[in-house]
Design an enzyme around this catalytic site. Structure first.
Site, mmCIF file in Angstrom:
data_model
loop_
_atom_site.group_PDB
_atom_site.id
_atom_site.type_symbol
_atom_site.label_atom_id
_atom_site.label_comp_id
_atom_site.label_asym_id
_atom_site.label_seq_id
_atom_site.Cartn_x
_atom_site.Cartn_y
_atom_site.Cartn_z
ATOM 1 N N GLY A 11 0.853 -1.197 0.000
ATOM 2 C CA GLY A 11 0.000 0.000 0.000
ATOM 3 C C GLY A 11 0.886 1.242 0.000
ATOM 4 O O GLY A 11 0.553 2.285 0.568
ATOM 5 N N ARG A 15 -1.545 7.455 1.399
ATOM 6 C CA ARG A 15 -1.174 8.467 2.396
ATOM 7 C C ARG A 15 -0.257 7.856 3.459
ATOM 8 O O ARG A 15 0.777 8.423 3.820
ATOM 9 C CB ARG A 15 -2.440 9.047 3.043
ATOM 10 C CG ARG A 15 -3.211 9.972 2.113
ATOM 11 C CD ARG A 15 -4.558 10.364 2.707
ATOM 12 N NE ARG A 15 -5.500 9.269 2.602
ATOM 13 C CZ ARG A 15 -6.359 9.111 1.601
ATOM 14 N NH1 ARG A 15 -6.431 10.008 0.654
ATOM 15 N NH2 ARG A 15 -7.163 8.070 1.557
ATOM 16 N N MET A 16 -0.615 6.672 3.971
ATOM 17 C CA MET A 16 0.222 6.012 4.975
ATOM 18 C C MET A 16 1.493 5.437 4.351
ATOM 19 O O MET A 16 2.575 5.521 4.937
ATOM 20 C CB MET A 16 -0.578 4.883 5.657
ATOM 21 C CG MET A 16 -1.523 5.357 6.728
ATOM 22 S SD MET A 16 -0.676 6.217 8.052
ATOM 23 C CE MET A 16 0.484 4.979 8.582
ATOM 24 N N ARG A 40 -0.826 -1.047 -9.645
ATOM 25 C CA ARG A 40 0.021 -0.543 -10.733
ATOM 26 C C ARG A 40 -0.310 0.907 -11.089
ATOM 27 O O ARG A 40 0.579 1.733 -11.284
ATOM 28 C CB ARG A 40 -0.120 -1.442 -11.979
ATOM 29 C CG ARG A 40 0.797 -1.034 -13.127
ATOM 30 C CD ARG A 40 0.667 -1.969 -14.313
ATOM 31 N NE ARG A 40 1.076 -3.330 -14.019
ATOM 32 C CZ ARG A 40 2.342 -3.753 -13.985
ATOM 33 N NH1 ARG A 40 3.316 -2.906 -14.215
ATOM 34 N NH2 ARG A 40 2.615 -5.008 -13.711
ATOM 35 N N THR A 94 -7.800 -1.137 7.763
ATOM 36 C CA THR A 94 -9.081 -1.221 8.473
ATOM 37 C C THR A 94 -10.186 -1.676 7.519
ATOM 38 O O THR A 94 -9.998 -1.693 6.301
ATOM 39 C CB THR A 94 -9.453 0.128 9.113
ATOM 40 O OG1 THR A 94 -9.569 1.110 8.072
ATOM 41 C CG2 THR A 94 -8.421 0.566 10.113
ATOM 42 N N SER A 117 -5.929 -1.193 14.660
ATOM 43 C CA SER A 117 -6.635 -0.104 13.984
ATOM 44 C C SER A 117 -5.918 1.218 14.195
ATOM 45 O O SER A 117 -6.264 2.219 13.559
ATOM 46 C CB SER A 117 -8.060 -0.005 14.522
ATOM 47 O OG SER A 117 -8.009 0.162 15.927
ATOM 48 N N ASN A 118 -4.926 1.232 15.085
ATOM 49 C CA ASN A 118 -4.219 2.491 15.360
ATOM 50 C C ASN A 118 -2.852 2.170 15.954
ATOM 51 O O ASN A 118 -2.758 1.398 16.906
ATOM 52 C CB ASN A 118 -5.048 3.328 16.340
ATOM 53 C CG ASN A 118 -4.628 4.767 16.311
ATOM 54 O OD1 ASN A 118 -3.488 5.082 16.606
ATOM 55 N ND2 ASN A 118 -5.546 5.643 15.933
ATOM 56 N N HIS A 148 -12.720 12.082 10.357
ATOM 57 C CA HIS A 148 -11.625 11.805 9.422
ATOM 58 C C HIS A 148 -11.859 12.565 8.113
ATOM 59 O O HIS A 148 -12.956 13.054 7.852
ATOM 60 C CB HIS A 148 -11.528 10.305 9.108
ATOM 61 C CG HIS A 148 -10.911 9.492 10.209
ATOM 62 N ND1 HIS A 148 -11.659 8.979 11.243
ATOM 63 C CD2 HIS A 148 -9.626 9.117 10.446
ATOM 64 C CE1 HIS A 148 -10.854 8.312 12.066
ATOM 65 N NE2 HIS A 148 -9.616 8.384 11.610
ATOM 66 N N LYS A 152 -11.672 8.780 3.456
ATOM 67 C CA LYS A 152 -11.665 7.548 4.237
ATOM 68 C C LYS A 152 -12.880 6.708 3.865
ATOM 69 O O LYS A 152 -13.999 7.214 3.807
ATOM 70 C CB LYS A 152 -11.667 7.854 5.741
ATOM 71 C CG LYS A 152 -11.582 6.589 6.590
ATOM 72 C CD LYS A 152 -11.264 6.892 8.031
ATOM 73 C CE LYS A 152 -11.234 5.627 8.883
ATOM 74 N NZ LYS A 152 -10.222 4.646 8.466
ATOM 75 N N THR A 159 -10.504 2.456 14.641
ATOM 76 C CA THR A 159 -10.113 2.888 15.992
ATOM 77 C C THR A 159 -11.335 3.119 16.870
ATOM 78 O O THR A 159 -11.339 2.751 18.049
ATOM 79 C CB THR A 159 -9.269 4.181 15.902
ATOM 80 O OG1 THR A 159 -8.121 3.896 15.118
ATOM 81 C CG2 THR A 159 -8.832 4.669 17.277
HETATM 82 P P1 NAD Z 1 -4.890 5.282 0.509
HETATM 83 O O1 NAD Z 1 -6.176 5.094 -0.206
HETATM 84 O O2 NAD Z 1 -4.204 6.615 0.476
HETATM 85 O O3 NAD Z 1 -3.809 4.189 -0.032
HETATM 86 C C1 NAD Z 1 -4.162 2.844 -0.274
HETATM 87 C C2 NAD Z 1 -2.953 2.107 -0.822
HETATM 88 O O4 NAD Z 1 -3.311 0.724 -0.979
HETATM 89 C C3 NAD Z 1 -2.476 2.602 -2.194
HETATM 90 O O5 NAD Z 1 -1.057 2.509 -2.250
HETATM 91 C C4 NAD Z 1 -3.086 1.579 -3.161
HETATM 92 O O6 NAD Z 1 -2.336 1.417 -4.363
HETATM 93 C C5 NAD Z 1 -2.988 0.322 -2.304
HETATM 94 N N1 NAD Z 1 -3.918 -0.723 -2.738
HETATM 95 C C6 NAD Z 1 -5.247 -0.609 -3.001
HETATM 96 N N2 NAD Z 1 -5.738 -1.796 -3.410
HETATM 97 C C7 NAD Z 1 -4.698 -2.667 -3.376
HETATM 98 C C8 NAD Z 1 -4.562 -4.043 -3.693
HETATM 99 N N3 NAD Z 1 -5.608 -4.773 -4.113
HETATM 100 N N4 NAD Z 1 -3.337 -4.632 -3.534
HETATM 101 C C9 NAD Z 1 -2.274 -3.902 -3.097
HETATM 102 N N5 NAD Z 1 -2.335 -2.589 -2.804
HETATM 103 C C10 NAD Z 1 -3.542 -1.987 -2.945
HETATM 104 O O7 NAD Z 1 -5.161 4.840 2.022
HETATM 105 P P2 NAD Z 1 -4.428 5.343 3.374
HETATM 106 O O8 NAD Z 1 -5.076 6.583 3.874
HETATM 107 O O9 NAD Z 1 -2.942 5.306 3.187
HETATM 108 O O10 NAD Z 1 -4.886 4.188 4.389
HETATM 109 C C11 NAD Z 1 -4.572 2.834 4.118
HETATM 110 C C12 NAD Z 1 -5.235 1.951 5.179
HETATM 111 O O11 NAD Z 1 -4.650 2.212 6.458
HETATM 112 C C13 NAD Z 1 -6.750 2.210 5.342
HETATM 113 O O12 NAD Z 1 -7.370 0.974 5.619
HETATM 114 C C14 NAD Z 1 -6.806 3.129 6.564
HETATM 115 O O13 NAD Z 1 -8.041 3.054 7.230
HETATM 116 C C15 NAD Z 1 -5.687 2.531 7.379
HETATM 117 N N6 NAD Z 1 -5.081 3.393 8.406
HETATM 118 C C16 NAD Z 1 -4.693 2.772 9.538
HETATM 119 C C17 NAD Z 1 -4.015 3.484 10.533
HETATM 120 C C18 NAD Z 1 -3.528 2.733 11.752
HETATM 121 O O14 NAD Z 1 -2.823 3.325 12.596
HETATM 122 N N7 NAD Z 1 -3.856 1.444 11.871
HETATM 123 C C19 NAD Z 1 -3.749 4.850 10.350
HETATM 124 C C20 NAD Z 1 -4.153 5.461 9.165
HETATM 125 C C21 NAD Z 1 -4.815 4.718 8.182
#
Ligand code: NAD
Length: 237
Positions: A11, A15-16, A40, A94, A117-118, A148, A152, A159
């Site tokens: 991923g 953003r993360m 891709r 999540t 979740s966090n 959020h 999202k 969380t």
């Molecule tokens: P985002 O939409 O900005 O990024 C998603 C990423 O996943 C992208 O790089 C995308 O290419 C990739 N992706 C999507 N489908 C895919 C697939 N089938 N195979 C491989 N990669 C794939 O999302 P984000 O804001 O970076 O958040 C990502 C996840 O993290 C969400 O589930 C969010 O809720 C969670 N999150 C968790 C925490 C935590 O502390 N646990 C904090 C922030 C966000």
């Protein structure tokens, strides 16, 4: 200096994922990012980090820990890869289904893993405070309000739901409300109300680096552990 642990970021363009790549590249992280994986269409060049499309996942080099912040539709593939490579998994994705949570529990018999979740220290502490408050405030209303950014996808947030489980462990019966607005990184209010008074416990994330650095820190501590499903509180605090 210890040998850096080899990290795969799943991923990576999100953003993360971008925060993880930036922090994981710093020598002080104790990590070497050997692969960054995204859909891709989302892939971007990052200096010094090999990039792979999700469809090429089976071709990534060996790694010690996968850090997954993707979407539920990408989760099964990274879990299977970790099992095949006998690597540890840190996942913050999540919105996982019950079947995916069950697969995670089954995989923990073969590899060390953590799903949370966090990954912020503040929220780990908030869980303890919420459970204690709930146990001392029997019969009070408990409401969890989370806010959020508008992109999202899941609501209530993961969380909010896990904070709700902490409140339930203390005997409360929480209700949830969600706000999606602007570019809010993440805010969680847990409110206990009786006739005449109210207690508010709030966590506000100012940026995503707190989650990314928490996940990198947990990865360091997880990869030498025996198979099992670990809690963020035992590896982060
Ligand atoms: P985002 O939409 O900005 O990024 C998603 C990423 O996943 C992208 O790089 C995308 O290419 C990739 N992706 C999507 N489908 C895919 C697939 N089938 N195979 C491989 N990669 C794939 O999302 P984000 O804001 O970076 O958040 C990502 C996840 O993290 C969400 O589930 C969010 O809720 C969670 N999150 C968790 C925490 C935590 O502390 N646990 C904090 C922030 C966000």
């Amino acid at each position: 200096m210890n040998t850096p642990i080899r990290i795969l970021i799943h991923g990576s363009s999100g953003r993360m994922g971008q925060a993880l790549q930036r922090l994981g590249k710093q020598p002080a992280s104790g990590c070497q990012v050997v692969a960054a994986v995204a859909r891709r269409v989302d892939l971007r060049v990052v200096d010094g980090i090999p990039q792979f499309a999700a469809s090429e996942l089976s071709g990534v080099p060996d790694f010690d820990v996968a850090i997954d912040f993707s979407l539920p539709q990408g989760f099964d593939a990274i879990l299977q890869l970790c099992l095949a490579r006998k690597a540890a998994l840190v996942s913050g994705t999540t919105g996982l289904s019950e079947a995916q949570q069950a697969a995670l529990a089954a995989a923990s018999e073969r590899i060390p893993l953590i799903w949370a979740s966090n990954f912020s220290l503040g929220v780990a502490v908030l869980h303890d405070l919420v459970e204690r408050a709930a146990s001392m405030l029997q019969g009070w209303d408990c409401d969890i309000v989370e806010a959020h950014h508008t992109r999202k996808q899941d609501a209530p947030s993961g969380t909010a739901l896990t904070l709700g489980r902490s409140a339930e462990a203390g005997g409360a019966h929480p209700h949830y409300a969600s706000i999606r607005a602007g570019d809010i990184v993440g805010e969680h209010l847990v409110q206990f109300t009786s006739a005449g008074e109210r207690i508010e416990l709030v966590h506000r994330a100012h940026n995503r680096d707190i989650f990314a650095s928490g996940a990198l820190h947990v990865a360091q501590r997880l990869h030498t552990r025996p198979p099992g499903q670990y809690q963020v509180s035992e590896l982060l605090k």
